[in-house]
Design an enzyme around this catalytic site. Structure first.
Site, PDB file in Angstrom:
ATOM      1  CE  LYS A   1     -26.234   7.464   1.304  1.00 21.86           C
ATOM      2  NZ  LYS A   1     -27.504   7.248   0.627  1.00 21.86           N
TER       3      LYS A   1
ATOM      4  CE  LYS B   1     -26.137  10.541   8.703  1.00 18.26           C
ATOM      5  NZ  LYS B   1     -25.983   9.124   8.459  1.00 18.26           N
TER       6      LYS B   1
ATOM      7  CG  LEU C   1     -24.865   0.997  13.879  1.00 23.76           C
ATOM      8  CD1 LEU C   1     -23.592   0.981  14.706  1.00 23.76           C
ATOM      9  CD2 LEU C   1     -26.063   0.562  14.724  1.00 23.76           C
ATOM     10  N   PRO C   2     -27.056   4.753  12.696  1.00 22.82           N
ATOM     11  CG  PRO C   2     -28.572   5.592  14.266  1.00 22.82           C
ATOM     12  CD  PRO C   2     -27.586   4.488  14.033  1.00 22.82           C
TER      13      PRO C   2
ATOM     14  CB  THR D   1     -24.781   7.476   5.334  1.00 21.46           C
ATOM     15  OG1 THR D   1     -25.499   6.654   4.421  1.00 21.46           O
ATOM     16  CG2 THR D   1     -24.170   8.659   4.595  1.00 21.46           C
TER      17      THR D   1
HETATM   18  P1  NAD Z   1     -32.776   4.142  11.814  1.00 20.72           P
HETATM   19  O1  NAD Z   1     -32.588   5.181  12.855  1.00 20.72           O
HETATM   20  O2  NAD Z   1     -34.147   3.754  11.385  1.00 20.72           O
HETATM   21  O3  NAD Z   1     -31.994   2.783  12.236  1.00 20.72           O
HETATM   22  C1  NAD Z   1     -30.852   2.730  13.017  1.00 20.72           C
HETATM   23  C2  NAD Z   1     -30.988   1.540  13.943  1.00 20.72           C
HETATM   24  O4  NAD Z   1     -29.782   1.379  14.685  1.00 20.72           O
HETATM   25  C3  NAD Z   1     -32.113   1.704  14.974  1.00 20.72           C
HETATM   26  O5  NAD Z   1     -32.952   0.568  14.937  1.00 20.72           O
HETATM   27  C4  NAD Z   1     -31.372   1.800  16.314  1.00 20.72           C
HETATM   28  O6  NAD Z   1     -32.105   1.258  17.378  1.00 20.72           O
HETATM   29  C5  NAD Z   1     -30.132   0.987  16.019  1.00 20.72           C
HETATM   30  N1  NAD Z   1     -28.988   1.271  16.863  1.00 20.72           N
HETATM   31  C6  NAD Z   1     -28.461   2.466  17.238  1.00 20.72           C
HETATM   32  N2  NAD Z   1     -27.375   2.276  17.995  1.00 20.72           N
HETATM   33  C7  NAD Z   1     -27.194   0.938  18.090  1.00 20.72           C
HETATM   34  C8  NAD Z   1     -26.238   0.115  18.752  1.00 20.72           C
HETATM   35  N3  NAD Z   1     -25.235   0.628  19.447  1.00 20.72           N
HETATM   36  N4  NAD Z   1     -26.370  -1.213  18.661  1.00 20.72           N
HETATM   37  C9  NAD Z   1     -27.382  -1.768  17.956  1.00 20.72           C
HETATM   38  N5  NAD Z   1     -28.329  -1.052  17.307  1.00 20.72           N
HETATM   39  C10 NAD Z   1     -28.231   0.285  17.396  1.00 20.72           C
HETATM   40  O7  NAD Z   1     -31.931   4.653  10.552  1.00 20.72           O
HETATM   41  P2  NAD Z   1     -32.032   4.126   9.047  1.00 20.72           P
HETATM   42  O8  NAD Z   1     -32.998   4.956   8.296  1.00 20.72           O
HETATM   43  O9  NAD Z   1     -32.162   2.640   9.050  1.00 20.72           O
HETATM   44  O10 NAD Z   1     -30.580   4.561   8.531  1.00 20.72           O
HETATM   45  C11 NAD Z   1     -29.411   3.837   8.890  1.00 20.72           C
HETATM   46  C12 NAD Z   1     -28.258   4.398   8.083  1.00 20.72           C
HETATM   47  O11 NAD Z   1     -28.540   4.273   6.674  1.00 20.72           O
HETATM   48  C13 NAD Z   1     -28.001   5.897   8.324  1.00 20.72           C
HETATM   49  O12 NAD Z   1     -26.633   6.140   8.325  1.00 20.72           O
HETATM   50  C14 NAD Z   1     -28.685   6.572   7.142  1.00 20.72           C
HETATM   51  O13 NAD Z   1     -28.097   7.820   6.836  1.00 20.72           O
HETATM   52  C15 NAD Z   1     -28.471   5.535   6.046  1.00 20.72           C
HETATM   53  N6  NAD Z   1     -29.471   5.522   4.968  1.00 20.72           N
HETATM   54  C16 NAD Z   1     -30.804   5.581   5.226  1.00 20.72           C
HETATM   55  C17 NAD Z   1     -31.708   5.571   4.153  1.00 20.72           C
HETATM   56  C18 NAD Z   1     -33.204   5.637   4.383  1.00 20.72           C
HETATM   57  O14 NAD Z   1     -33.946   5.816   3.398  1.00 20.72           O
HETATM   58  N7  NAD Z   1     -33.683   5.487   5.623  1.00 20.72           N
HETATM   59  C19 NAD Z   1     -31.251   5.470   2.833  1.00 20.72           C
HETATM   60  C20 NAD Z   1     -29.890   5.360   2.614  1.00 20.72           C
HETATM   61  C21 NAD Z   1     -28.995   5.385   3.679  1.00 20.72           C
END
Ligand code: NAD
Length: 301
Positions: free
Chosen positions: A176, A251, A69-70, A101
């Site tokens: 992280k 964030k 999740l975000p 994260t």
């Molecule tokens: P994103 O916003 O693309 O994905 C988050 C997903 O969670 C979305 O599809 C959203 O609809 C869903 N969501 C939100 N609330 C929800 C709920 N209550 N129930 C079900 N689904 C729900 O974000 P992301 O890029 O996939 O990042 C996710 C996590 O990974 C974050 O914490 C980010 O910091 C971390 N991260 C991202 C990257 C990257 O390159 N994108 C790399 C490393 C770590």
């Protein structure tokens, strides 16, 4: 058959769930997925996962729950909300792996609440970006007990290639944010150096090749060049779409600043990177990939 639920199939969770679905037979598991955006589940469903209508439906009888999740408030709400929180509905033998994260405090709080009913929780934030998520080569940085880590490892191995145990609950999150603070500094510095070269008439492709094998070489030059059209298949060559959003980097830099305050650590470069990324987001670029910070250094006159 082991029942696994995956919640949060965004830029990262989507491809991670696909890799898990592909390992269904090897791990003898059934995979149930849930995202509030139904379309985000389609790739995993094509690989044999079942789309659930709610988080509660997804975790029914689950042996393992994985979330991506975000931010901390989403994780807090998913697991601990008084009305809809799923923690109270999980069976005591369940293993929870949260790959989001988030702040270490929330990770520790959920782990402690889980432990009260015998549920083991591992915080397992990742590094490696969307390309790593697609390729199944992510780095997982785990916090939790030795037993929790041992139980989580087989699932993480189908989504990643480097699996670390950083320490007890919350330790994965601390490691992280140290990494992401450094990444933001490297991305800003690389953007600044490339822009200086361009302003002096250099070809950014040639300059990148030079710096890659010189003392300024770093991950952003090797894997994620911020200058458009230097590298194929990276967000900078696709109008900064996809990848890792500026809002998420802001964030993470907020988390590293809070951690620095808590331990009275000096993090001047991290503070400057947070300021630059915050200003970039406030100019309306929050949904772009974080390599778009390069645009801040462009001569737009
Ligand atoms: P994103 O916003 O693309 O994905 C988050 C997903 O969670 C979305 O599809 C959203 O609809 C869903 N969501 C939100 N609330 C929800 C709920 N209550 N129930 C079900 N689904 C729900 O974000 P992301 O890029 O996939 O990042 C996710 C996590 O990974 C974050 O914490 C980010 O910091 C971390 N991260 C991202 C990257 C990257 O390159 N994108 C790399 C490393 C770590």
């Amino acid at each position: 058959m082991m029942k696994v639920a995956f919640i949060g199939l965004g830029n990262m969770g989507g491809p991670m769930a696909v890799n898990l679905a592909k390992a269904k037979q090897a791990l003898a598991l059934e995979l149930s997925v849930f995202d509030i955006v139904a379309d985000n589940m389609s790739d995993a469903v094509k690989q044999g996962a079942t789309a659930a209508s709610s988080a509660l439906a997804a975790i029914k009888d689950a042996d393992v729950v994985i979330s991506m999740l975000p931010a901390g408030q989403h994780v807090h709400r998913l697991y601990l909300d008084e009305q809809t929180g799923i923690l109270a509905k999980l069976k005591a033998s369940c293993l929870v792996i949260d790959c989001s994260t988030i702040d270490a405090e929330t990770a520790v709080l959920v782990a402690e609440r889980a432990a009260q009913t015998g549920i083991e929780m591992v915080d397992a934030p990742v590094s490696g970006g969307t390309a790593g998520a697609l390729a199944g080569t992510l780095t997982f940085i785990c916090g939790g007990t030795d037993n929790g880590f041992k139980r989580a490892k087989p699932f993480l191995e189908v989504m990643g290639s480097n699996i670390f145990h950083a320490g007890q609950a919350g330790a994965g999150q601390v490691a992280k944010i140290c990494n992401n603070m450094l990444l933001s500094i490297l991305m800003v510095g690389t953007s600044e150096a490339l822009s200086l070269g361009i302003d002096h008439g250099l070809d950014p492709k040639v300059l990148s090749q030079i710096m890659q094998v010189s003392s300024g070489g770093n991950w952003t030059l090797d894997k994620y060049n911020p200058c458009p059209d230097v590298m194929p298949n990276v967000p900078s060559s696709n109008q900064y779409q996809g990848g890792f959003m500026v809002d998420l980097m802001v964030k993470d830099l907020g988390l590293s600043m809070a951690a620095a305050l808590a331990s009275n650590s000096s993090t001047p470069m991290g503070a400057l990177a947070r300021s630059l990324y915050t200003s970039h987001a406030r100019q309306g670029h929050g949904k772009l990939d974080f390599s778009s910070i390069f645009e801040q250094f462009k001569d737009k006159r």
